[in-house]
Design a protein around this motif. Sequence first.
Motif, mmCIF file in Angstrom:
data_model
loop_
_atom_site.group_PDB
_atom_site.id
_atom_site.type_symbol
_atom_site.label_atom_id
_atom_site.label_comp_id
_atom_site.label_asym_id
_atom_site.label_seq_id
_atom_site.Cartn_x
_atom_site.Cartn_y
_atom_site.Cartn_z
ATOM 1 N N UNK A 91 0.831 -1.206 0.000
ATOM 2 C CA UNK A 91 0.000 0.000 0.000
ATOM 3 C C UNK A 91 0.871 1.265 0.000
ATOM 4 N N UNK A 92 1.836 1.311 0.901
ATOM 5 C CA UNK A 92 2.699 2.503 0.996
ATOM 6 C C UNK A 92 3.509 2.719 -0.271
ATOM 7 N N UNK A 93 3.970 1.642 -0.859
ATOM 8 C CA UNK A 93 4.726 1.768 -2.108
ATOM 9 C C UNK A 93 3.843 2.366 -3.197
ATOM 10 N N UNK A 94 2.614 1.901 -3.290
ATOM 11 C CA UNK A 94 1.684 2.425 -4.296
ATOM 12 C C UNK A 94 1.362 3.893 -4.025
ATOM 13 N N UNK A 95 1.132 4.235 -2.774
ATOM 14 C CA UNK A 95 0.817 5.620 -2.427
ATOM 15 C C UNK A 95 2.020 6.533 -2.690
ATOM 16 N N UNK A 96 3.225 6.054 -2.410
ATOM 17 C CA UNK A 96 4.432 6.842 -2.646
ATOM 18 C C UNK A 96 4.629 7.119 -4.139
ATOM 19 N N UNK A 97 4.151 6.225 -4.970
ATOM 20 C CA UNK A 97 4.248 6.422 -6.429
ATOM 21 C C UNK A 97 3.107 7.285 -6.955
ATOM 22 N N UNK A 98 2.246 7.739 -6.075
ATOM 23 C CA UNK A 98 1.146 8.604 -6.479
ATOM 24 C C UNK A 98 -0.037 7.875 -7.083
ATOM 25 N N UNK A 99 -0.146 6.578 -6.833
ATOM 26 C CA UNK A 99 -1.249 5.803 -7.382
ATOM 27 C C UNK A 99 -2.539 6.094 -6.618
ATOM 28 N N UNK A 100 -3.663 5.887 -7.261
ATOM 29 C CA UNK A 100 -4.967 6.059 -6.618
ATOM 30 C C UNK A 100 -5.234 4.872 -5.695
#
Length: 117
Positions: A67-76
């Motif tokens: 989750x954090x990796x996806x959020x750090x990449x700016x993903x929805x």
Amino acid sequence: MAGDRPGPRARRGSGGARPGDLGATRLPRRRREEDPMRAFDALPAPLRRWLAEAARPWSSASCRRIWRRAMARGESVEAALARLTRAERRALMRDAMAPGAPPEIRSPVASTLRARA
């Protein structure tokens, strides 16, 4: 008499976990350092909902990392959940293809993959 009965650990089997608690998986199990309920409660609501319907047992730490990796990449949020679903699909396939995996694992994997596709 209390001395005639096996202790709690002896009744449950090796390692203290009851069979079936984690579902049918051949993937390695690991001991966790954190309180699993507290870790789950600290997750964002969409991630908790996804975990509640997951097809396999996930640790809060591994889900939080994805989750954090996806959020750090700016993903929805939707993209992060899709990333988790892909990770789950890969884990289910590894589990089903593990040497000695019983046939009852292969069938639920196929139905779960079809349902999530």
